[in-house]
Structure formats: structure tokens, C-alpha cells
Design an enzyme around this catalytic site. Structure first.
Site, short mmCIF file in Angstrom:
data_model
loop_
_atom_site.label_atom_id
_atom_site.label_comp_id
_atom_site.label_asym_id
_atom_site.label_seq_id
_atom_site.Cartn_x
_atom_site.Cartn_y
_atom_site.Cartn_z
N LYS A 248 -33.83 23.64 -15.04
CA LYS A 248 -34.25 22.91 -13.34
C LYS A 248 -33.42 23.74 -12.50
CE LYS A 248 -34.32 18.01 -14.64
NZ LYS A 248 -33.38 16.73 -15.58
N GLN B 14 -27.66 14.19 -14.84
CA GLN B 14 -28.42 14.24 -15.82
C GLN B 14 -28.04 13.46 -17.31
OE1 GLN B 14 -31.03 17.21 -16.95
NE2 GLN B 14 -31.43 15.89 -18.77
N ASP C 160 -34.08 11.06 -9.21
CA ASP C 160 -34.82 10.57 -10.37
C ASP C 160 -35.96 9.14 -10.21
OD1 ASP C 160 -34.82 12.05 -12.90
OD2 ASP C 160 -33.31 11.51 -13.20
#
Length: 290
Positions: A53, A97, A120
Site C-alpha cells: 500500500k 490493517q 476502507d
């Protein structure tokens, strides 16, 4: 033989376009978009995802504010960091994460993120916007699936779609997106009796159940569009690891009309939609046209 839905190629083109867009927007805004990724512990897979990422951010001109915490970090410490990032004007997107160590409550942490920085798409407010069909940040993997289908001009209207998997990360939000595209959607899962009978009804079969090569040719309607979101790591007899999906790719591509590979299908699209979401949030927050 099925055509291959090449997520890697589309992701490359989209990232090149995002890089151009960010370059122009930065001249208006006076700063680049910013993404903060929080990682706790030393899970090797998570570390690899985070590095990927960060590399993708660098490629398109997004500033990374990565934060790596030791395994023993407390819930309160992480909540404090999230609150600080919510207030940070340089940060447009915040991502935690997953998975987190067992002592941490991931749902409570995700709920602390400002919904307008929730790149997200997992905050209850953003999931609610998705249910209502309102604009908002959408979960990256489902949004990546929809963007890939759009690229190949696959019309979902009136199609029978079967979603194998019911997670909040993929199955549930993707079912809502398919429904919004006028597909008729059935959700199946690991407890569904006679899964094969259900999957054979699908014009569009999506699997995100995380079971190695579960979907066999006998489970697929001839001419179906098959989207494999599963990522499973297996080792051969020499101990060499490789990634495979939930679908028996070589066999199923003989009867499907379109199919995604693993790797190179949905994975690159997930990262690209994260970058897209960060830039979208940046534009919304600064009130500039994307």
C-alpha cells in the site's frame, strides 16, 4: 474459453490516471492527499500488504503516514492515535490493517475513525450510506470488483448473481452493490446446503470464502461470469508457496464466459480502490472537484 478479467492491467491504468489527477489537484490544494495506515504486531502477511500500500501511495503521489505499533499496544493507546489522525488536516484517509492481535477490539477501533476518513468503507455510517444508495466511501474490494466488471462492459441488469461469502469486508457490501446494479442477488456461505445447486443458477458467480479451489466446473453454469476474490496460500511438495483462489481456474475457464485470475485479478483492484477512496476523500474535505 473464458475471457480473463485482468485486474492488474486495469489497476495499472487507473493508478497512472490517479497520479495525473493528484499532480493537478495538489497545485490547487497546496498539499498532497494523505493516507495513514495503522499496523499492530508483526504479522508477515499484514506487513507485506502494508508495504504494498505504501509503494502504491508513493507511485500516485499520496503522502503515507504509516504507523507501526508493537503487539502489546493497548486499545486506549490506539484510540488516542486515531483521534489525533481524525483531527490531522494532512490526513484524508485512515486504515487499520486487519487482523489485529486478539486483545484488541477491531470493531470498536474502526468505529473511532471519522467516517469521512474511513477509506476502507467499514464504518457503520458508510455501510449505512451503501444500504441507502447514498454517496460515501465504499469498501475497497467490493468496489474493485464492480469497477472491473464495468471496465469490461458487463451489464448486470437482470442477471442472477450468487455471492458465496457473507463477510462484512466483501460478501455483504458486494451483495448490496450488485443489487444496486439491478442484479438479483442470492447470498450463500459455508453453511448453505447443496451449495453446488445454488451456484449453478448464477449468471454471475462471486466467491470470497477463502477455501482453496472450492468451486469446481460442475458448480458453474456454462457461460457464467466468475469473479474469484479468494486468496489462499498453498505449498507444493518442494515447499514453494503460491497463491490460488477459491475457483479451480484452469478447469472453470473452459466453461465460463469471463473469469478473474488469482493473482492478478481482484487483489490489484483492492489497492487501487484504496488510493481512489483517499483521493475522493481529499477532494470532498477540501471541496475541490475530482
Amino acid at each position: 474459453m473464458a475471457g480473463v478479467l485482468d485486474g492488474k492491467a486495469l489497476a495499472t491504468r487507473m493508478q497512472a490516471d490517479l497520479a495525473q489527477q493528484v499532480k493537478m489537484l495538489q497545485e490547487q490544494a497546496g498539499r498532497p492527499p494523505g493516507l495513514a495506515v495503522l499496523m499492530v504486531g508483526d504479522n508477515p502477511a499484514s506487513a507485506a500488504y502494508v508495504r504494498g500500500k505504501e509503494r502504491a501511495c508513493a507511485k500516485v503521489g499520496i503522502a503515507s503516514f504509516g504507523k507501526h505499533f508493537p503487539t502489546e499496544t493497548t486499545q486506549a493507546e490506539l484510540e488516542q492515535v486515531i483521534q489525533e489522525l481524525n483531527q490531522d488536516e494532512q490526513v484524508d484517509g485512515i486504515l487499520v490493517q486487519l487482523p489485529l492481535p486478539d486483545h484488541l477490539d477491531s470493531v470498536a477501533l474502526l468505529n473511532q475513525i471519522d467516517p469521512d476518513k474511513d477509506v476502507d468503507g467499514l464504518h457503520p455510517m458508510n455501510l449505512g450510506r451503501l444500504v441507502r444508495g447514498e454517496p460515501g466511501l465504499q469498501s475497497c474490494t467490493p468496489a474493485g470488483v464492480m469497477r472491473l466488471l464495468q471496465e469490461y462492459e458487463i451489464n448486470l441488469r437482470g442477471k442472477q448473481a450468487v455471492m458465496v461469502g457473507r463477510s462484512i469486508l466483501v460478501g455483504k457490501p458486494l451483495s448490496l452493490m450488485l443489487l444496486a446494479a439491478d442484479a438479483t442477488v442470492t447470498i450463500a456461505h459455508s453453511r448453505t446446503p447443496d451449495l453446488a445447486a445454488m451456484t449453478r443458477t448464477a449468471d454471475v458467480l462471486v466467491t470470497a470464502i477463502g477455501r482453496t479451489e472450492l468451486i469446481t466446473p460442475e458448480m458453474v453454469k456454462p457461460g457464467a461470469i466468475v469473479v474469484d476474490v479468494g486468496i489462499n496460500r498453498i505449498e507444493d511438495e518442494t515447499g514453494k508457496a503460491r497463491l490460488v483462489g477459491d475457483v479451480q481456474f484452469e478447469a472453470v475457464k473452459e466453461i465460463a464466459s469471463w473469469i478473474t485470475p488469482v493473482p492478478g485479478g481482484i487483489g490489484p483492484m483492492t489497492v487501487t480502490m484504496l488510493l481512489h477512496n483517499t483521493v475522493w476523500s481529499y477532494c470532498q474535505r477540501l471541496n475541490i472537484a475530482p
